[in-house]
Design a protein around this motif. Structure first.
Motif, PDB file in Angstrom:
ATOM      1  N   TYR A   1       0.830  -1.210   0.000  1.00  0.00           N
ATOM      2  CA  TYR A   1       0.000   0.000   0.000  1.00  0.00           C
ATOM      3  C   TYR A   1       0.861   1.256   0.000  1.00  0.00           C
ATOM      4  O   TYR A   1       0.634   2.192  -0.773  1.00  0.00           O
ATOM      5  CB  TYR A   1      -0.930   0.006   1.220  1.00  0.00           C
ATOM      6  N   LEU A   2       1.857   1.299   0.858  1.00  0.00           N
ATOM      7  CA  LEU A   2       2.726   2.467   0.919  1.00  0.00           C
ATOM      8  C   LEU A   2       3.542   2.631  -0.370  1.00  0.00           C
ATOM      9  O   LEU A   2       3.771   3.746  -0.833  1.00  0.00           O
ATOM     10  CB  LEU A   2       3.656   2.365   2.127  1.00  0.00           C
ATOM     11  N   ALA A   3       3.969   1.504  -0.938  1.00  0.00           N
ATOM     12  CA  ALA A   3       4.748   1.553  -2.178  1.00  0.00           C
ATOM     13  C   ALA A   3       3.891   1.910  -3.381  1.00  0.00           C
ATOM     14  O   ALA A   3       4.425   2.226  -4.450  1.00  0.00           O
ATOM     15  CB  ALA A   3       5.433   0.210  -2.411  1.00  0.00           C
ATOM     16  N   LEU A   4       2.580   1.869  -3.208  1.00  0.00           N
ATOM     17  CA  LEU A   4       1.674   2.200  -4.314  1.00  0.00           C
ATOM     18  C   LEU A   4       1.687   3.690  -4.640  1.00  0.00           C
ATOM     19  O   LEU A   4       1.437   4.079  -5.786  1.00  0.00           O
ATOM     20  CB  LEU A   4       0.251   1.756  -3.937  1.00  0.00           C
ATOM     21  N   LEU A   5       2.002   4.526  -3.650  1.00  0.00           N
ATOM     22  CA  LEU A   5       1.901   5.982  -3.825  1.00  0.00           C
ATOM     23  C   LEU A   5       2.652   6.499  -5.053  1.00  0.00           C
ATOM     24  O   LEU A   5       2.061   7.184  -5.892  1.00  0.00           O
ATOM     25  CB  LEU A   5       2.353   6.697  -2.550  1.00  0.00           C
ATOM     26  N   PRO A   6       3.954   6.228  -5.211  1.00  0.00           N
ATOM     27  CA  PRO A   6       4.666   6.785  -6.361  1.00  0.00           C
ATOM     28  C   PRO A   6       4.224   6.193  -7.699  1.00  0.00           C
ATOM     29  O   PRO A   6       4.571   6.732  -8.744  1.00  0.00           O
ATOM     30  CB  PRO A   6       6.133   6.455  -6.070  1.00  0.00           C
ATOM     31  N   GLU A   7       3.459   5.126  -7.660  1.00  0.00           N
ATOM     32  CA  GLU A   7       3.041   4.501  -8.903  1.00  0.00           C
ATOM     33  C   GLU A   7       1.670   4.948  -9.370  1.00  0.00           C
ATOM     34  O   GLU A   7       1.234   4.601 -10.462  1.00  0.00           O
ATOM     35  CB  GLU A   7       3.108   2.980  -8.754  1.00  0.00           C
ATOM     36  N   ILE A   8       0.971   5.702  -8.534  1.00  0.00           N
ATOM     37  CA  ILE A   8      -0.312   6.256  -8.969  1.00  0.00           C
ATOM     38  C   ILE A   8      -0.244   7.775  -9.084  1.00  0.00           C
ATOM     39  O   ILE A   8      -1.147   8.396  -9.642  1.00  0.00           O
ATOM     40  CB  ILE A   8      -1.451   5.858  -8.003  1.00  0.00           C
ATOM     41  N   ALA A   9       0.827   8.382  -8.546  1.00  0.00           N
ATOM     42  CA  ALA A   9       1.026   9.825  -8.672  1.00  0.00           C
ATOM     43  C   ALA A   9       1.779  10.126  -9.964  1.00  0.00           C
ATOM     44  O   ALA A   9       2.603   9.326 -10.410  1.00  0.00           O
ATOM     45  CB  ALA A   9       1.793  10.356  -7.473  1.00  0.00           C
ATOM     46  N   THR A  10       1.510  11.272 -10.556  1.00  0.00           N
ATOM     47  CA  THR A  10       2.122  11.607 -11.844  1.00  0.00           C
ATOM     48  C   THR A  10       3.356  12.480 -11.707  1.00  0.00           C
ATOM     49  O   THR A  10       4.180  12.523 -12.614  1.00  0.00           O
ATOM     50  CB  THR A  10       1.095  12.334 -12.736  1.00  0.00           C
ATOM     51  N   ASP A  11       3.478  13.200 -10.610  1.00  0.00           N
ATOM     52  CA  ASP A  11       4.626  14.083 -10.431  1.00  0.00           C
ATOM     53  C   ASP A  11       4.849  14.330  -8.943  1.00  0.00           C
ATOM     54  O   ASP A  11       4.122  13.805  -8.098  1.00  0.00           O
ATOM     55  CB  ASP A  11       4.422  15.415 -11.169  1.00  0.00           C
TER      56      ASP A  11
ATOM     57  N   GLN B   1       4.405  16.984  -7.077  1.00  0.00           N
ATOM     58  CA  GLN B   1       3.314  17.657  -6.386  1.00  0.00           C
ATOM     59  C   GLN B   1       2.179  16.688  -6.049  1.00  0.00           C
ATOM     60  O   GLN B   1       1.584  16.737  -4.967  1.00  0.00           O
ATOM     61  CB  GLN B   1       2.770  18.806  -7.250  1.00  0.00           C
ATOM     62  N   ASP B   2       1.901  15.795  -6.987  1.00  0.00           N
ATOM     63  CA  ASP B   2       0.854  14.800  -6.758  1.00  0.00           C
ATOM     64  C   ASP B   2       1.238  13.870  -5.609  1.00  0.00           C
ATOM     65  O   ASP B   2       0.401  13.479  -4.799  1.00  0.00           O
ATOM     66  CB  ASP B   2       0.621  13.999  -8.040  1.00  0.00           C
ATOM     67  N   ARG B   3       2.515  13.527  -5.535  1.00  0.00           N
ATOM     68  CA  ARG B   3       2.971  12.671  -4.440  1.00  0.00           C
ATOM     69  C   ARG B   3       2.841  13.379  -3.094  1.00  0.00           C
ATOM     70  O   ARG B   3       2.442  12.777  -2.099  1.00  0.00           O
ATOM     71  CB  ARG B   3       4.422  12.250  -4.676  1.00  0.00           C
ATOM     72  N   VAL B   4       3.192  14.652  -3.069  1.00  0.00           N
ATOM     73  CA  VAL B   4       3.059  15.426  -1.833  1.00  0.00           C
ATOM     74  C   VAL B   4       1.593  15.499  -1.417  1.00  0.00           C
ATOM     75  O   VAL B   4       1.255  15.327  -0.234  1.00  0.00           O
ATOM     76  CB  VAL B   4       3.644  16.836  -2.019  1.00  0.00           C
ATOM     77  N   ASN B   5       0.707  15.735  -2.386  1.00  0.00           N
ATOM     78  CA  ASN B   5      -0.723  15.811  -2.079  1.00  0.00           C
ATOM     79  C   ASN B   5      -1.236  14.502  -1.486  1.00  0.00           C
ATOM     80  O   ASN B   5      -1.996  14.496  -0.514  1.00  0.00           O
ATOM     81  CB  ASN B   5      -1.520  16.152  -3.342  1.00  0.00           C
ATOM     82  N   LEU B   6      -0.826  13.387  -2.082  1.00  0.00           N
ATOM     83  CA  LEU B   6      -1.262  12.086  -1.567  1.00  0.00           C
ATOM     84  C   LEU B   6      -0.713  11.833  -0.166  1.00  0.00           C
ATOM     85  O   LEU B   6      -1.404  11.269   0.687  1.00  0.00           O
ATOM     86  CB  LEU B   6      -0.809  10.977  -2.516  1.00  0.00           C
ATOM     87  N   ALA B   7       0.522  12.247   0.090  1.00  0.00           N
ATOM     88  CA  ALA B   7       1.107  12.081   1.416  1.00  0.00           C
ATOM     89  C   ALA B   7       0.346  12.896   2.453  1.00  0.00           C
ATOM     90  O   ALA B   7       0.186  12.465   3.607  1.00  0.00           O
ATOM     91  CB  ALA B   7       2.570  12.491   1.396  1.00  0.00           C
ATOM     92  N   VAL B   8      -0.140  14.068   2.056  1.00  0.00           N
ATOM     93  CA  VAL B   8      -0.946  14.889   2.972  1.00  0.00           C
ATOM     94  C   VAL B   8      -2.253  14.183   3.310  1.00  0.00           C
ATOM     95  O   VAL B   8      -2.676  14.143   4.475  1.00  0.00           O
ATOM     96  CB  VAL B   8      -1.223  16.274   2.354  1.00  0.00           C
ATOM     97  N   TYR B   9      -2.891  13.607   2.287  1.00  0.00           N
ATOM     98  CA  TYR B   9      -4.128  12.860   2.536  1.00  0.00           C
ATOM     99  C   TYR B   9      -3.861  11.694   3.487  1.00  0.00           C
ATOM    100  O   TYR B   9      -4.671  11.410   4.385  1.00  0.00           O
ATOM    101  CB  TYR B   9      -4.711  12.344   1.217  1.00  0.00           C
ATOM    102  N   GLN B  10      -2.742  11.010   3.294  1.00  0.00           N
ATOM    103  CA  GLN B  10      -2.377   9.922   4.200  1.00  0.00           C
ATOM    104  C   GLN B  10      -2.266  10.424   5.637  1.00  0.00           C
ATOM    105  O   GLN B  10      -2.775   9.796   6.572  1.00  0.00           O
ATOM    106  CB  GLN B  10      -1.047   9.296   3.779  1.00  0.00           C
ATOM    107  N   SER B  11      -1.600  11.562   5.813  1.00  0.00           N
ATOM    108  CA  SER B  11      -1.390  12.108   7.156  1.00  0.00           C
ATOM    109  C   SER B  11      -2.702  12.515   7.798  1.00  0.00           C
ATOM    110  O   SER B  11      -2.927  12.274   9.000  1.00  0.00           O
ATOM    111  CB  SER B  11      -0.440  13.310   7.092  1.00  0.00           C
TER     112      SER B  11
END
Length: 292
Positions: free
Chosen positions: A146-156, A158-168
């Motif tokens: 699940y955690l390793a999925l983040l960089p594979e569904i984000a496009t850039d 900024q998208d990765r940072v946004n997803l990390a915020v949602y996780q938090s």
């Protein structure tokens, strides 16, 4: 886990509902981990006058250690397994899809010890060791991919940072639910209800990303260095080892404090378990303020 090998497919950022459902996945692991840390000692080795001791507290500590050893051993193995998986659903999603239900079921079983079937403390100890080893193995099977999925569904980036915020955000939300609801659930309905409620919440959370996102990963032609070589590289990385060591001690300290609180409230403060909600609620509010 290797998230750089391969590349993403068609561009396009995730929608807000997709980000929300991906972030919800972070609640599942937190629901189970935090409830486990808070209540497992009281379930199996309650203080005098608060229930029947199922196994001695020292034995419980050994069983918990066995589970954590399984977790530590499984981490690199599951990471390597997931990195090299190749299915029509992707290389991360299948682990959530097929591991989520067994993980939540085993979690629930920990809160309903079969004392009528296993009458000796030795038998219960062996049973609990097996159950905890199974739970922490499945926990790794689900949460690492699940955690390793983040960089594979984000496009850039900024998208990765946004997803990390949602996780938090969802991590804090789930912590608030646990701090407020678990003491009351345990006090009023007991451990089986506590386990059932949070197993169900974890199940819904874990499966949210499965039905909301699709992996964009495509296998690359880069060389596969193998499990052993990857481990040697990781553990010879100085900054990584500093981070790993500090993380271990931080988690250890947090777990000791949270795990002791249930005993402190009833034995030292002479309050009911529900009073934990007041203490943890104040702590959680402070955490939210500092986060903002």
């Amino acid at each position: 886990m290797d998230s750089s090998a391969g590349h993403t497919g068609a561009p396009g950022r995730l929608s807000v509902p997709q980000r929300v459902m991906y972030g919800m996945g972070n609640m599942g692991g937190n629901f189970m981990n935090l409830v486990f840390v808070m209540w497992i000692v009281k379930c199996y080795s309650p203080p005098e006058g608060e229930g029947v001791e199922i196994i001695p507290v020292a034995w419980l500590g050994y069983a918990m250690l066995a589970g954590r050893i399984m977790d530590a051993v499984a981490d690199p193995l599951v990471g390597y397994w997931s990195d090299n998986a190749n299915t029509r659903w992707g290389r991360r999603i299948p682990f959530l899809l097929f591991g989520g239900l067994p993980m939540c079921l085993v979690f629930f079983l920990m809160w309903v010890p079969p004392v009528n079937l296993i009458t000796s403390q030795t038998g219960m100890y062996v049973y609990l060791c097996a159950l905890m080893a199974a739970f922490w193995f499945l926990f790794t099977v689900v949460l690492c991919p699940y955690l390793a999925l983040l960089p594979e569904i984000a496009t850039d980036t900024q998208d990765r940072v946004n997803l990390a915020v949602y996780q938090s955000v969802f991590l804090m939300a789930s912590s608030g639910i646990i701090m407020g609801a678990s003491p009351v659930l345990k006090d009023k309905l007991g451990f089986p209800a506590l386990g059932a409620v949070f197993a169900l919440l974890a199940l819904v959370s874990v499966y949210a990303p499965v039905f909301a996102v699709r992996e964009r990963y495509r296998p690359s032609e880069e060389q596969d260095y193998g499990l052993l070589k990857s481990l040697l590289w990781s553990y010879s990385n100085g900054p990584f080892m500093i981070y790993l060591t500090s993380s271990v001690f931080a988690q250890l300290g947090f777990n000791i404090i949270i795990g002791s609180l249930a005993v402190i409230v009833t034995v030292i403060l002479k309050k009911s378990d529900s009073f934990m909600a007041v203490i943890l609620g104040g702590s959680g509010l402070f955490a939210v303020i500092t986060f903002i």
